[in-house]
Every structure is written in C-alpha cells, then in structure tokens.
Design a protein around this motif. Structure first.
Motif, mmCIF file in Angstrom:
data_model
loop_
_atom_site.group_PDB
_atom_site.id
_atom_site.type_symbol
_atom_site.label_atom_id
_atom_site.label_comp_id
_atom_site.label_asym_id
_atom_site.label_seq_id
_atom_site.Cartn_x
_atom_site.Cartn_y
_atom_site.Cartn_z
ATOM 1 N N LEU A 54 0.829 -1.210 0.000
ATOM 2 C CA LEU A 54 0.000 0.000 0.000
ATOM 3 C C LEU A 54 0.861 1.257 0.000
ATOM 4 N N LEU A 55 2.087 1.159 0.506
ATOM 5 C CA LEU A 55 2.986 2.317 0.504
ATOM 6 C C LEU A 55 3.252 2.829 -0.903
ATOM 7 N N GLY A 56 3.179 1.946 -1.895
ATOM 8 C CA GLY A 56 3.427 2.372 -3.273
ATOM 9 C C GLY A 56 2.515 3.502 -3.710
ATOM 10 N N PRO A 57 1.189 3.281 -3.720
ATOM 11 C CA PRO A 57 0.298 4.374 -4.117
ATOM 12 C C PRO A 57 0.316 5.548 -3.143
ATOM 13 N N ILE A 58 0.556 5.299 -1.854
ATOM 14 C CA ILE A 58 0.606 6.408 -0.898
ATOM 15 C C ILE A 58 1.749 7.357 -1.239
ATOM 16 N N LEU A 59 2.934 6.813 -1.441
ATOM 17 C CA LEU A 59 4.090 7.653 -1.780
ATOM 18 C C LEU A 59 3.903 8.328 -3.135
ATOM 19 N N ASP A 60 3.289 7.618 -4.064
ATOM 20 C CA ASP A 60 2.978 8.212 -5.365
ATOM 21 C C ASP A 60 2.007 9.376 -5.200
ATOM 22 N N PRO A 102 12.029 2.711 2.119
ATOM 23 C CA PRO A 102 12.821 1.494 1.877
ATOM 24 C C PRO A 102 12.005 0.209 1.933
ATOM 25 N N TYR A 103 10.825 0.274 2.529
ATOM 26 C CA TYR A 103 10.004 -0.925 2.686
ATOM 27 C C TYR A 103 8.823 -0.965 1.713
ATOM 28 N N ALA A 104 8.694 0.065 0.892
ATOM 29 C CA ALA A 104 7.605 0.096 -0.088
ATOM 30 C C ALA A 104 7.903 -0.891 -1.210
ATOM 31 N N ILE A 105 6.934 -1.710 -1.525
ATOM 32 C CA ILE A 105 7.081 -2.661 -2.631
ATOM 33 C C ILE A 105 6.274 -2.141 -3.809
ATOM 34 N N THR A 106 6.974 -1.586 -4.776
ATOM 35 C CA THR A 106 6.324 -1.041 -5.968
ATOM 36 C C THR A 106 6.718 -1.808 -7.221
ATOM 37 N N ASP A 107 7.476 -2.852 -7.044
ATOM 38 C CA ASP A 107 8.052 -3.602 -8.155
ATOM 39 C C ASP A 107 7.573 -5.046 -8.079
ATOM 40 N N GLY A 124 3.122 16.421 14.067
ATOM 41 C CA GLY A 124 3.175 15.904 12.712
ATOM 42 C C GLY A 124 4.577 15.436 12.345
ATOM 43 N N THR A 125 4.646 14.720 11.252
ATOM 44 C CA THR A 125 5.902 14.172 10.741
ATOM 45 C C THR A 125 6.205 14.824 9.405
ATOM 46 N N SER A 126 7.420 15.287 9.223
ATOM 47 C CA SER A 126 7.743 15.903 7.939
ATOM 48 C C SER A 126 7.597 14.860 6.830
ATOM 49 N N LEU A 127 7.168 15.315 5.678
ATOM 50 C CA LEU A 127 7.008 14.406 4.549
ATOM 51 C C LEU A 127 8.326 13.717 4.228
ATOM 52 N N GLU A 128 9.412 14.463 4.327
ATOM 53 C CA GLU A 128 10.721 13.884 4.028
ATOM 54 C C GLU A 128 11.076 12.783 5.022
ATOM 55 N N ASP A 129 10.760 12.985 6.304
ATOM 56 C CA ASP A 129 11.027 11.952 7.308
ATOM 57 C C ASP A 129 10.182 10.704 7.051
ATOM 58 N N PHE A 130 8.926 10.906 6.669
ATOM 59 C CA PHE A 130 8.056 9.773 6.365
ATOM 60 C C PHE A 130 8.672 8.948 5.241
ATOM 61 N N ARG A 131 9.125 9.640 4.189
ATOM 62 C CA ARG A 131 9.756 8.934 3.075
ATOM 63 C C ARG A 131 11.020 8.201 3.535
ATOM 64 N N THR A 132 11.834 8.880 4.305
ATOM 65 C CA THR A 132 13.091 8.282 4.757
ATOM 66 C C THR A 132 12.837 7.031 5.585
ATOM 67 N N LYS A 133 11.844 7.097 6.455
ATOM 68 C CA LYS A 133 11.566 5.978 7.356
ATOM 69 C C LYS A 133 10.896 4.799 6.655
ATOM 70 N N LEU A 134 10.038 5.071 5.686
ATOM 71 C CA LEU A 134 9.197 3.996 5.156
ATOM 72 C C LEU A 134 9.445 3.629 3.693
#
Length: 427
Positions: free
Chosen positions: A243-249, A348-353, A336-346
C-alpha cells in the motif's frame, strides 16, 4: 499556522454480508455490501466533505473543487476482491462527498438547460484494482512466504498459550457458530458472530455483549499477530508494504503542483490498517470497524515545509462535520511528521516492483510471477526480474514473454495464453 494542500484517504469498506477467508493464505470468498454499509460509507463521505471540502473548515484542502469535482484532482482506487464490496463502498463514499446538485448541468445551443439525471448526479470514477493485475491493495494473497509466516505464528508458544486460555470459551461457541472451532480460525468465528449479531434478531437476542466482546478481543489478538511484524521489512507487514506504493505516489503528485492532485482515496480491507499502525508506531492493535478512515493530511507550513498528520476514525461517522477524526501521532510526533522523514523511514520498505514482490513472497506461479519465471528461464542476457510503474509488468518482461509466446505458437499446437498482468485497471 498550516494549511492542508492534499490528503491520502485510506478506508475500510462498510457493513457487508458474511464471508469466509482462509486462516492461512487469507484468500477470501465473495460477499456483498448491505444497505447499512452503503449508508455508513455515504455518511462517511458527507462528513469528510465537511472536513476537507468546506472552505470554512480549518482542514479545508486548498484549491480543491466543490460542488463539482475536477477529476484531475482526484485518484480513487478500490480493491475489487470480495465481490465488489470495497468498490461499492467507494462509490457510496463518493456520492456522500460529491452529492447530486443542480450545478451538474449544461446549456444547449437552443438555450435549453439540461441537468444530469437524479437531480444532478455526479459520476466520480472509481478505479477497480484487480488483485491479478495489481499488488498494491492486496499484497498478502497468493503470497507463500506470508502463508508460511502465518503458520509460524500459529505454531508460536505465545499464540498457543493464548489459544489454551480461550479453549473453554471457544468450545461454548460451537452450538451457535457455523464455523470450524479453533483458535487458528478465530477471525472467521468472530466475523460470523459479528454479521449475525448485526443482522439476525434471534442471534442478537440470545448472545450477550460480553460474549461478543470476548470474541472480538481474541480476533484482535489473532489478526494483530498475523498482520504485523517486529521487523519493519518483515513479511507480517506485507499489507502496508504494497500500500505504501500508491501512498508515496500520491504524496509526490500532491507535492508537484503542476500535476494538481488534491486527494487520493484507497479503499481496502482491514489488514493494511494493522500494518500501517505497527510500522508508524501508533498504539492501535485492534481490527478497525466497518467504514473506518485513516487520512494522511499533507500540511504546508508558513515556512513552506510539508508535514504529514494522521487523522483516524474507528468505525462509521458519529458527527456530520468529520470532527470525530482524531489526531493520531505517528512515531509519537504530536506536531506531525515531515514528509521527508516519512519517506526516509518507510520508502525502503515500499514494494512497488512486481519482481521484488514475487521474490519476497516466494511466488513463482501466479499474479504475474509465473510470467517473470518464464522470462527468466528463456534469457541469459537480460535482467527481467524487475518491473516498472504501479506493479505492472515491465516492457522488457512483456517483450521477452511476447517473443516466447510468438516462438512457441510457431512450433506448438495452440495453447491458452495468460493475459499480461498489471497492464491496466478497470474503471
């Protein structure tokens, strides 16, 4: 003072009829939404309309179009499994958020004004995400590694100890529950009871609230054990990995103002919520109720920094203005959490492939993994295990597979050819 510039909405479907899912693979039977479920989702859409589309709200999404939607600002997706119950929930939600109104009209050359049917009904497209074509909303099915992990959970000392404690209670349910009575099957036991308690008057009148609560508590323990993992990259978190794939997108398209996305809606089952809360250190180990909503709000501060705030409501709406969505800090960060921190933390675990998912799940036979296996077996010079885009087969894989099929059909009798997965979604 911050303003909301976009939102990713994650929702569970509304009330539905009964169904059954495998206690190990979690492959589910079809079911159907009920009128109660449709109302729950419609009212949820109404409440979030007041929270995010009302220009006088403090959480109004800046620049979003209302009362007529601009489709370029929206991305609405719903898991099409379980008999379309999630898709129908999304449709009802959108009807609440953008209800029929007289502004849905146009004037013809002869001066006649035509209003859309049903008093100006608005058609907000819902993309149906097919599990056979896209892993994002249902990353846990057809995943042998997840199934093996689930069996390992059931074999653990902690799980067996909890089952021993529940043994007498489970035995007492046998006369009233039309399901296999075992702690491994606890989700199906609870779901059967929950559906009957809502819809069957005899069951409702003969079953105590304490019995229902005890069954729910056991189901909460059961599902939290299955759909979380102590390691962020652990297979128990697979429901949120995909689910992280579409969220980050969605965040990327909200951040890029030239794209113009304002709202992404992801309709799914309860499983990703458990993994989401686990991976963001939110203390909520329970199954979310029907029509629950988690909204990742993108806030723009006066300094220009983008911050994420999680707003959560368990169950259907209790207010008409969305004020029952509760601020829910991720990683304990109240502001709140900075968008950049959210990306940094999560990220690496997003499966988009697709290739990564096939490897992680140890799947070689379905959901497109079989085609990657065919391609891998047929070439020695190209890396064909990776894919690109939103969990679709890459051009390289598709090309190699096409060549294999073309060659094979020239020397062999006609064989059924599987359709290429991850190539499209249906509206």
């Amino acid at each position: 003072m911050s303003t909301v510039v976009g939102a990713v909405i994650i929702t569970r479907h509304g009330d539905r009829q009964g169904f059954y899912q495998s206690p190990t693979s979690y492959t589910a039977s079809d079911t159907a939404i009920t009128p109660l479920g449709e109302v729950q989702e419609y009212q949820s859409g109404q409440a979030l309309q007041q929270r995010y589309l009302n220009s006088s709200s403090s959480t109004y999404i800046q620049g979003i179009s209302w009362p007529l939607p601009k489709l370029a600002q929206l991305d609405v997706r719903a898991d099409s499994s379980e008999g379309q119950v999630i898709v129908n929930s999304a449709t009802a939600f959108m009807q609440g958020m953008w209800p029929a109104n007289v502004y849905s009209n146009n004037t013809l050359a002869n001066g006649t004004t035509i209003t859309s049917p049903l008093g100006g009904f608005l058609y907000v497209p819902v993309e149906t995400v097919e599990a056979s074509e896209d892993i994002s909303l249902e990353g846990y099915t057809d995943c042998p590694a997840f199934t093996a992990n689930t069996k390992a959970v059931y074999a653990s000392e902690a799980f067996k100890a909890r089952g021993d404690i529940a043994e007498d209670f489970l035995a007492s349910l046998a006369p009233i529950v039309n399901r296999n009575i075992s702690f491994e099957n606890m989700w199906n036991i609870f779901d059967y009871m929950n559906v009957e308690y809502i819809h069957d008057a005899d069951f409702y009148n003969s079953t105590s609230l304490a019995t229902m609560q005890q069954a729910r508590d056991l189901a909460n323990y059961h599902e939290h054990a299955v759909f979380t993992d102590p390691e962020l990259d652990g297979i128990g978190n697979i429901a949120f990995h995909t689910l992280l794939g579409p969220i980050l997108d969605g965040f990327e398209r909200i951040e890029n103002t030239t794209v113009g996305l304002k709202m992404m809606y992801l309709g799914c089952a309860y499983k990703p919520f458990l993994s989401l809360f686990n991976m963001t250190e939110v203390s909520n180990p329970n199954i979310v109720d029907y029509a629950s909503v988690a909204v990742l709000e993108v806030h723009n501060s006066t300094a220009g920094d983008l911050t994420l705030k999680l707003a959560f409501r368990n169950g259907s709406s209790t207010t008409t203005d969305g004020s029952d969505l509760v601020a829910t800090p991720m990683w304990g960060e109240d502001d709140g959490t900075s968008l950049e921190d959210f990306r940094t933390k999560l990220s690496p675990y997003a499966i988009t492939d697709l290739g990564v998912w096939c490897n992680k799940c140890e799947n070689k036979v379905s959901r497109g993994c079989d085609l990657i296996e065919i391609a891998n077996a047929s070439t020695r010079t190209a890396d064909v295990t990776s894919t690109t885009g939103a969990q679709r087969t890459s051009p390289l894989v598709a090309g190699v597979i096409g060549a294999i099929i073309a060659f094979g059909t020239s020397i062999l009798p006609p064989l059924p050819v599987p359709s290429t997965p991850f190539s499209s979604r249906r509206r």
